[in-house]
Design an enzyme around this catalytic site. Structure first.
Site, PDB file in Angstrom:
ATOM      1  N   SER A   1       4.497   4.220   0.614  1.00 55.79           N
ATOM      2  CA  SER A   1       3.428   3.456  -0.053  1.00 55.79           C
ATOM      3  C   SER A   1       3.834   3.105  -1.492  1.00 55.79           C
ATOM      4  O   SER A   1       4.703   3.748  -2.081  1.00 55.79           O
ATOM      5  CB  SER A   1       2.135   4.259  -0.048  1.00 55.79           C
ATOM      6  OG  SER A   1       2.360   5.497  -0.669  1.00 55.79           O
TER       7      SER A   1
ATOM      8  N   LYS B   1      -3.327   3.185  12.362  1.00 55.46           N
ATOM      9  CA  LYS B   1      -2.416   4.324  12.189  1.00 55.46           C
ATOM     10  C   LYS B   1      -2.504   5.299  13.379  1.00 55.46           C
ATOM     11  O   LYS B   1      -1.481   5.820  13.830  1.00 55.46           O
ATOM     12  CB  LYS B   1      -2.724   5.061  10.882  1.00 55.46           C
ATOM     13  CG  LYS B   1      -2.674   4.188   9.634  1.00 55.46           C
ATOM     14  CD  LYS B   1      -1.335   3.539   9.423  1.00 55.46           C
ATOM     15  CE  LYS B   1      -1.247   2.910   8.023  1.00 55.46           C
ATOM     16  NZ  LYS B   1       0.060   2.255   7.811  1.00 55.46           N
TER      17      LYS B   1
ATOM     18  N   HIS C   1       6.660   2.242  11.116  1.00 56.41           N
ATOM     19  CA  HIS C   1       5.852   1.844   9.959  1.00 56.41           C
ATOM     20  C   HIS C   1       6.642   0.802   9.165  1.00 56.41           C
ATOM     21  O   HIS C   1       7.146   1.080   8.074  1.00 56.41           O
ATOM     22  CB  HIS C   1       5.585   3.105   9.117  1.00 56.41           C
ATOM     23  CG  HIS C   1       4.583   2.912   8.035  1.00 56.41           C
ATOM     24  ND1 HIS C   1       4.499   3.736   6.942  1.00 56.41           N
ATOM     25  CD2 HIS C   1       3.594   2.002   7.881  1.00 56.41           C
ATOM     26  CE1 HIS C   1       3.509   3.350   6.162  1.00 56.41           C
ATOM     27  NE2 HIS C   1       2.950   2.295   6.697  1.00 56.41           N
TER      28      HIS C   1
ATOM     29  N   ASP D   1       2.951  -4.174   8.259  1.00 59.80           N
ATOM     30  CA  ASP D   1       2.748  -2.715   8.265  1.00 59.80           C
ATOM     31  C   ASP D   1       3.353  -1.986   9.463  1.00 59.80           C
ATOM     32  O   ASP D   1       3.871  -0.894   9.298  1.00 59.80           O
ATOM     33  CB  ASP D   1       1.244  -2.412   8.187  1.00 59.80           C
ATOM     34  CG  ASP D   1       0.944  -0.969   7.794  1.00 59.80           C
ATOM     35  OD1 ASP D   1       1.650  -0.436   6.923  1.00 59.80           O
ATOM     36  OD2 ASP D   1       0.016  -0.372   8.372  1.00 59.80           O
TER      37      ASP D   1
ATOM     38  N   ARG E   1      -9.319  -2.475  -0.692  1.00 62.09           N
ATOM     39  CA  ARG E   1      -8.604  -3.208   0.361  1.00 62.09           C
ATOM     40  C   ARG E   1      -9.199  -4.565   0.658  1.00 62.09           C
ATOM     41  O   ARG E   1     -10.373  -4.815   0.391  1.00 62.09           O
ATOM     42  CB  ARG E   1      -8.681  -2.386   1.669  1.00 62.09           C
ATOM     43  CG  ARG E   1      -8.055  -1.006   1.589  1.00 62.09           C
ATOM     44  CD  ARG E   1      -6.575  -1.069   1.804  1.00 62.09           C
ATOM     45  NE  ARG E   1      -5.926   0.198   1.515  1.00 62.09           N
ATOM     46  CZ  ARG E   1      -4.741   0.528   2.036  1.00 62.09           C
ATOM     47  NH1 ARG E   1      -4.114  -0.279   2.852  1.00 62.09           N
ATOM     48  NH2 ARG E   1      -4.175   1.675   1.699  1.00 62.09           N
TER      49      ARG E   1
ATOM     50  N   TYR F   1     -13.508   5.152   6.543  1.00 60.46           N
ATOM     51  CA  TYR F   1     -12.398   4.481   5.870  1.00 60.46           C
ATOM     52  C   TYR F   1     -11.327   3.995   6.858  1.00 60.46           C
ATOM     53  O   TYR F   1     -11.011   4.672   7.835  1.00 60.46           O
ATOM     54  CB  TYR F   1     -11.764   5.397   4.809  1.00 60.46           C
ATOM     55  CG  TYR F   1     -10.528   4.774   4.253  1.00 60.46           C
ATOM     56  CD1 TYR F   1     -10.626   3.775   3.285  1.00 60.46           C
ATOM     57  CD2 TYR F   1      -9.274   5.080   4.751  1.00 60.46           C
ATOM     58  CE1 TYR F   1      -9.509   3.126   2.828  1.00 60.46           C
ATOM     59  CE2 TYR F   1      -8.135   4.443   4.299  1.00 60.46           C
ATOM     60  CZ  TYR F   1      -8.263   3.467   3.329  1.00 60.46           C
ATOM     61  OH  TYR F   1      -7.142   2.821   2.895  1.00 60.46           O
TER      62      TYR F   1
ATOM     63  N   CYS G   1       5.462   0.513  -2.592  1.00 56.07           N
ATOM     64  CA  CYS G   1       6.753  -0.157  -2.786  1.00 56.07           C
ATOM     65  C   CYS G   1       6.656  -1.666  -2.543  1.00 56.07           C
ATOM     66  O   CYS G   1       7.652  -2.376  -2.662  1.00 56.07           O
ATOM     67  CB  CYS G   1       7.813   0.444  -1.870  1.00 56.07           C
ATOM     68  SG  CYS G   1       8.347   2.094  -2.369  1.00 56.07           S
TER      69      CYS G   1
ATOM     70  N   ARG H   1      -7.113   7.766   3.513  1.00 54.73           N
ATOM     71  CA  ARG H   1      -6.761   8.629   4.632  1.00 54.73           C
ATOM     72  C   ARG H   1      -6.783  10.076   4.167  1.00 54.73           C
ATOM     73  O   ARG H   1      -6.648  10.371   2.989  1.00 54.73           O
ATOM     74  CB  ARG H   1      -5.364   8.273   5.163  1.00 54.73           C
ATOM     75  CG  ARG H   1      -5.325   6.954   5.933  1.00 54.73           C
ATOM     76  CD  ARG H   1      -3.952   6.712   6.552  1.00 54.73           C
ATOM     77  NE  ARG H   1      -2.931   6.572   5.539  1.00 54.73           N
ATOM     78  CZ  ARG H   1      -2.041   7.500   5.206  1.00 54.73           C
ATOM     79  NH1 ARG H   1      -2.011   8.657   5.851  1.00 54.73           N
ATOM     80  NH2 ARG H   1      -1.164   7.283   4.266  1.00 54.73           N
TER      81      ARG H   1
END
Ligand code: TSX
Ligand code: MN
Length: 596
Positions: free
Chosen positions: A262, A220, A240, A291, A380, A211, A264, A83
């Site tokens: 991010s 998102k 989120h 997510d 990914r 992407y 975690c 991103r």
């Protein structure tokens, strides 16, 4: 083929609500000049046709059909791998409505800039119209959108990540409203790349990137930035957060929604496998989402949540049979891998998977450690949630699942204990607003620096954070039966720099304490920062913790928290006069209790 003719073929519902959609597609086609227009129906035949075409032109590369049936590798442009927050804008009439947490551009200027980029950009390409539904197709909590794109890779990913095609189009026809998302990969030139959001027009324009987060507009852009804006005016929350169901041996399931910045391990927590003792006792963990969480108060005053997504777009590196066996099982077939490495057996590979050495790196070069990691750190997998062994049947329930607890968390090497419970909703909102994480090597910039990331929404809140905090506070009204709010830290380190808590499946011990707090059967001690369990309030059977680990994971350090609350006070000031007074009062109440 004549684009206009194909567009009007869809217009076989005179006076129907598809008129607006047909008109928009015609307008976009006139601007972008595609050679062809394809309306996606989401069928298997359509997917097979597109896959064949992408295999023929090299957009997709085959993987080993024995070990990974129906799975493909996509290599993105090396300058298009993540991103782009600095190129992401929220375009409201007033800049203050976007807030200091967003880049802002005036709507007219942003439209002009984007339309100049889109002019003629689809010449020689096919324009795909993707009707999609975020959430179960028959849920009142779900919302629809239409993405127009010139990328078949986007179509293939949207088919996995959303309910895409004919059923979504039928719902759009019924409802009349949908989010408009216009996307083109353009030339993949980082200097001609922008992601623009027009929340008041329910519109997204994205140019120059293929992407995930920039191009799969349902995720998102729609489900967080546009939806958060919509949720504010309609009285719900677009967050989120992962959603996970914890079933106890009595067969009762509590649902927990959890927000983490991010790196975690959100996907790992969503797919947690109970420790052996818990499994034998009959505990089960059910994955609803990893997510995004949309939730709203039900008639009984509780918050009901859906996962608006239908798949997982997960980070590959670090995913292994020890960190997340459910994820590994999920991605064993019918999976699109992006920017991973491959072995000489054409199997996908990434750092942390196993001890093999890959033959080609993510750019398709012979693997050489001198070139850096074999798989891109942000590589990914895209896979349907239905393939996950722990996927909850309730994830498809149109009513959503009732949320018993909301968890905020971050990566904090010091100060922050393993878990604490907020005293009430307002305190919990402050805990969420003040949460943060120490940066890891995967993120850009310095390592180990604390960055605040309220509710893990910093890159995703489609409006002013101060107004967002006020919206959160507003749920605490008459008749509300709100979830308890907790904060966790799986990443506390000891004097030797090693993690003190085993994490992963063992985190269920912490989740069990939360559920018992909700049920009123577990104890805690009151401290200025909230209710803390003593070590004996958790089930730690079979976990070996040193005395130091006990002290640091379950302790409260007054001096350190004084400094933390001074920093939280300064942070709230950054949002200026719009910051809710109730939040500032809460910060001051706790700061006063912390004073020696
Ligand atoms: O996902 C993680 N979780 C949540 C799991 C349900 N990770 C991975 C983070 C990167 C995405 C964790 N890492 C967790 C965790 O709870 N905890 C840690 C830190 C840690 C790492 C390794 C060990 C213990 C803790 N132990 C050994 O390596 C043996
Ligand atoms: Mn995310």
């Amino acid at each position: 083929m004549n684009a206009a003719v194909d567009v009007f073929k869809r217009n076989d519902f005179p006076g129907s609500s598809l008129d607006a959609l047909n008109a928009w597609v015609a307008e976009v086609a006139a601007l972008t000049q595609p050679d062809d227009i394809h309306w996606c129906d989401g069928s298997d035949a359509e997917n097979a046709r597109l896959t064949k075409q992408m295999l023929a032109d090299g957009t997709l590369l085959p993987l080993n059909p024995e070990t990974h049936p129906h799975s493909w590798l996509h290599r993105s442009s090396p300058s298009d791998v993540a991103r782009v927050e600095h190129l992401t804008f929220v375009c409201t009439a007033q800049q203050e409505d976007a807030g200091p947490n967003n880049h802002w551009m005036a709507p007219a200027e942003a439209h002009a800039k984007m339309d100049a980029l889109f002019a003629g950009c689809m010449r020689g390409r096919t324009l795909y119209v993707i009707p999609y539904c975020m959430g179960p197709i028959d849920s009142p909590l779900s919302r629809c959108g239409v993405e127009i794109t010139d990328s078949p890779y986007v179509v293939a990913n949207m088919r996995i990540m959303t309910r895409m095609g004919a059923p979504a189009l039928a719902r759009i026809e019924r409802e009349g409203t949908f989010v408009k998302g216009l996307h083109s990969t353009g030339e993949l030139d980082p200097d001609r790349r922008f992601i623009m959001h027009f929340p008041d027009e329910l519109t997204i324009k994205s140019f120059g990137s293929g992407y995930g987060g920039n191009a799969l507009l349902g995720k998102k852009c729609h489900a967080l930035r546009i939806a958060s804006h919509q949720a504010r005016s309609e009285g719900w929350l677009a967050e989120h957060m992962l959603i996970v169901g914890i079933e106890n041996p009595q067969g009762e399931t509590h649902y927990i929604a959890a927000a983490f910045p991010s790196a975690c391990g959100k996907t790992n927590l969503a797919m947690l496998i109970p420790p052996e003792g818990y499994r034998q006792a009959g505990w089960k963990v059910w994955t609803v989402g990893d997510d995004i969480c949309w939730m709203r108060p039900g008639a009984d005053g509780r918050l009901y949540a859906i996962n608006p997504e239908a798949g997982f777009f997960g980070v590959a590196p670090g995913t292994s049979d020890s960190s997340n066996p459910n994820a590994l099982a999920t991605i064993s077939h019918h999976t699109i891998f992006t920017n991973v490495a491959v072995t000489d057996e054409q199997e996908p590979w990434w750092e942390g998977l196993d001890s093999r050495t890959p033959s080609l790196d993510w750019q398709g070069r012979p693997y050489d450690a001198a070139n850096g990691p074999a798989a891109h750190p942000n590589s990914r997998f895209t896979v349907s949630a239905r393939q996950c062994p722990s996927y909850s049947a309730k994830a498809e329930d149109p009513q959503g699942v009732p949320i018993s607890a909301i968890v905020f968390g971050g990566r904090r090497a010091s100060l922050v204990p393993l878990v604490f419970e907020a005293r009430d909703w307002t305190h919990g909102v402050l805990v969420g607003a003040a949460m943060g994480s120490e940066t890891t090597a995967a993120a850009t910039g310095a390592v180990g620096v604390m960055r605040r990331d309220p509710m893990a929404m910093k890159p995703f809140c489609g409006y002013n954070f101060a107004d967002y905090f006020a919206h959160w506070l507003s749920f605490d009204g008459a008749g509300a039966k709100l979830p308890k709010i907790f904060h966790v830290n799986w990443f506390r380190k000891g004097g030797d720099g090693k993690f003190l808590w085993p994490g992963f499946g063992e985190n269920l011990r912490v989740l069990e304490w939360m559920i018992r707090r909700v049920e009123g059967t577990a104890d805690a001690v009151d401290t200025p920062i909230g209710h803390l369990p003593r070590a004996e309030d958790l089930n730690l059977d079979g976990v070996a913790l040193s005395d130091e680990a006990h002290d640091l994971l379950f302790g409260f350090e007054r001096a350190g928290w004084q400094a933390e609350f001074a920093s939280i006070g300064e942070y709230l000031e950054e949002f200026g006069a719009r910051t809710p007074q109730a939040l500032k009062d809460e910060q001051q109440r706790i700061a006063a209790r912390l004073a020696p």
